[in-house]
Every structure is written in structure tokens, then in C-alpha cells.
Scaffold this active site. Sequence first.
Site, PDB file in Angstrom:
ATOM      1  CD1 TRP A   1      -6.762   3.489  -4.102  1.00 16.32           C
ATOM      2  CD2 TRP A   1      -6.471   4.646  -2.205  1.00 16.32           C
ATOM      3  NE1 TRP A   1      -7.954   4.102  -3.790  1.00 16.32           N
ATOM      4  CE2 TRP A   1      -7.806   4.814  -2.640  1.00 16.32           C
ATOM      5  CE3 TRP A   1      -6.069   5.289  -1.038  1.00 16.32           C
ATOM      6  CZ2 TRP A   1      -8.726   5.592  -1.947  1.00 16.32           C
ATOM      7  CZ3 TRP A   1      -6.979   6.068  -0.345  1.00 16.32           C
ATOM      8  CH2 TRP A   1      -8.294   6.208  -0.804  1.00 16.32           C
TER       9      TRP A   1
ATOM     10  CG  ASP B   1      -4.343  -1.420  -0.608  1.00 15.62           C
ATOM     11  OD1 ASP B   1      -5.354  -2.091  -0.355  1.00 15.62           O
ATOM     12  OD2 ASP B   1      -4.355  -0.166  -0.711  1.00 15.62           O
TER      13      ASP B   1
ATOM     14  CE  LYS C   1     -12.676   1.071  -1.387  1.00 13.07           C
ATOM     15  NZ  LYS C   1     -11.419   1.653  -0.965  1.00 13.07           N
TER      16      LYS C   1
HETATM   17  C1  LIG Z   1     -10.493   2.541  -0.646  1.00 10.74           C
HETATM   18  C2  LIG Z   1      -9.074   2.149  -0.706  1.00 10.74           C
HETATM   19  C3  LIG Z   1      -8.146   2.510   0.278  1.00 10.74           C
HETATM   20  C4  LIG Z   1      -8.506   3.423   1.428  1.00 10.74           C
HETATM   21  O1  LIG Z   1      -9.297   2.782   2.324  1.00 10.74           O
HETATM   22  P1  LIG Z   1      -9.866   3.510   3.628  1.00 10.74           P
HETATM   23  O2  LIG Z   1     -10.473   2.360   4.334  1.00 10.74           O
HETATM   24  O3  LIG Z   1     -10.836   4.544   3.186  1.00 10.74           O
HETATM   25  O4  LIG Z   1      -8.708   4.086   4.361  1.00 10.74           O
HETATM   26  C5  LIG Z   1      -6.861   2.056   0.174  1.00 10.74           C
HETATM   27  N1  LIG Z   1      -6.481   1.282  -0.849  1.00 10.74           N
HETATM   28  C6  LIG Z   1      -7.334   0.911  -1.820  1.00 10.74           C
HETATM   29  C7  LIG Z   1      -6.866   0.041  -2.933  1.00 10.74           C
HETATM   30  C8  LIG Z   1      -8.657   1.329  -1.783  1.00 10.74           C
HETATM   31  O5  LIG Z   1      -9.510   0.973  -2.747  1.00 10.74           O
END
Ligand SMILES: *Cc1c(COP(=O)(O)O)cnc(C)c1O
Length: 369
Positions: A104, A173, A197
Amino acid sequence: MSETRVFNFSAGPSCLPEDVLKECAAEMLNYKGSGQSVMEMSHRSAAFKPIIEHAEAQVRKLMNVPDNYKILFLQGGGSTQFAMVAENLAIHTGKAAYIETGVWAKKAAAEAKHLGVSVDVIASSADKNYSYIPRVEKVTGDYDYVYICFNNTIMGTHYEYIPDTGNIPLVADISSCVLSEELDVSKFGLLFAGAQKNLAPAGVTLVIIREDLITETPREGTPSMLSYKTHADNGSMYNTPPCYTIYVLGKVLDWIEKNGGAKGINKLNVEKAKLLYDYLDSSSAYHATAEKGNRSLMNVPFLTKENDPDKAKEINKKFVKEAEDAGLVNLAGHRLVGGMRASIYNAMPIEGVKALIAFMDKFAKENLQ
Ligand SMILES: *Cc1c(COP(=O)(O)O)cnc(C)c1O
């Protein structure tokens, strides 16, 4: 848990608190006497306004968000933030620093580069397949921002510290760890999290941004939908927001509050993760892939001790299949790590973790000794 439901270890979208799902079901056809479902309502209606206001107020309260930060509910997932961060923040020197801790963070850096930002990867854990978090005590330089991925969903690693970036805004993030722990928002310039999540179903992305970083002049050519200012000026209602997802998010936050807020939920998360890691560390059949001290409370990748790659593949397949038969679903590992991965987000009850360990033990006795 109701009899027909499974324990869902998916990395995302992932399990939601059962109490929240029941409330949503009860309100499905007639939300608070409105005669409509929240799915059917105008986002400009009197019934929806308190829903989005409540969601925002709960984020502010539970994450202790200071007054000089705006809370935004956006679309496009975490992945769209890779571009928005670059477009809106890389506007003075056009340089940004990224710490590379897995897929990511790499994708975010690649997107910034793609948009013409001068990207410096100032640290990386690629040398050990991202199984740890590099230690970066102090970042200096003329960067517009420093970017980190605080919890690495695929690799199962998590920062145990917050890098000191001085006056340079720190962007994180937190898609897979938001509200799993207490976090000092004031240490960051911008935080974002795709909701699927730990917060809600897929469809909304939470952004918490310090007001001075909301610019009128993003990089040239930035579409208005990708400007934070557009959304900040319009209370996340520039266009139709993901109404139903925001409604569920508000309920999930109420549930977190009932469980003691970030602090209370963290205590439960530590307890759940400890059970699983202790089992893995003492096992002769399995081992965790993330290094001690950098392990995620939310995502736990693990391998069997089968060294032959072909045999390991077969064993993993068998594990995932038999687990599913036992009501423990979505345990296949990501292809970059292999093996299995158990995502044990806020909504996973401790009973689920105990059931997983019992299954692992039985499977080991039957197949791995
Ligand atoms: C799942 C995830 C993403 C991507 O998220 P989307 O909503 O599918 O674009 C980005 N960063 C992390 C840490 C993730 O777990």
C-alpha cells in the site's frame, strides 16, 4: 453469535458487529418513522442531516480530533487518497518522502510519482519482504509531506512509533487500524482510512485533515472532485455522499463507544492478538511472519513450518478449505506472503480467535506432525 453466521477473517470488506447489523435490519424498511430506508433518502433531507452530523461528531469524539482539523467523508476508497494527498499537498517544493513498508505504501508512492511529484523513498523494509517497520527517528528536508502506511494489512506490520517530521506534515494511511487503538491526531497533518476494514461497509473513506493543509491551489489540472477544499467547503455534500455507508459508520462508532472507545477496544484487541501470537510463537507447526515488536493487532499472517513449497501450497489449501467447513472463513493468505492470514478487526469477537486457535491445533495434529 447466531447459529448461521461464520467467523469472518477477511482483510476487507470484513466483519461488522452483529448488534450493528441487527439495528440496521430493524430500521431497514422504516427509519425512525420516516417511512423509508436510509438507502432511499435524499442526502439533502431533514432525516439524513442528523445521520451525517452524528457520524462526524462520533469520529471527532472517539478519535479526539482537535478543532483545527476537518473530518471528510469521501468516495474512491483508500486508493483515491494516494492521488488526493499528492495533488493537494505536493504544492510548494513538489517533493515528498515515503517510507516503504509494503504494497500500500508502494502504490501510494507510485501514484505520487505518476502525478509528477518528486518522490524520495527515505526508508524501506523490502530487504526482508516487509516483515518489519524501519526505524526513522527524524525526517528533515524540504518535503511537502512525509507519507507512511501505519498498519500494513498484507504484511501484518504496524508502527510502534510515530516518526518525528518536525514542521513537515505527516500523512498516514490508517485504513486497517483506524480506531483499533488510541492515536494522537495532532501528530499528523492528514489521516485517511477506507471504511471497509474497521468502520463500515465499503463505500466511504474517512479523511481527517489539518485545516492549513486544505489548499485553494492544488496541483495544476486537479479535478474539483479530487480537491479537499471542494469537500471541506460543502460538508462532504458537494455531490451525493455514500449515505447508507455513513449511516452504518455512525452505528459502528456508537458500538465502539459502548465498548470503551478507542482505549477500551484497544484493550480487547491486544487481548485477542496476544492469544494468537502467543499460540503461533509457541507452536511447532506454524509461525508468524511479522517481526516481534512490529506486529499488527489487526492482520496476522502466518505460515506452516512445511518448507517444501509444493507441499506447503497443498497444506495451505487444505487448511483454508477445512477451516471454511468449520465456519472460519477467508483465511487464505495474500499471495505476496503466502500461507494464511487472519484479520481480527475490532468486530471480531474473542470467541472467533479462540475457535481459530482450536482449529489450528487440531489441523496441526492431523496434518503437520
Ligand atoms: C485496503 C487498503 C487500501 C486500499 O483501499 P481501497 O479502499 O480498496 O482503495 C489502502 N491502504 C491500506 C492500508 C489498506 O488496507
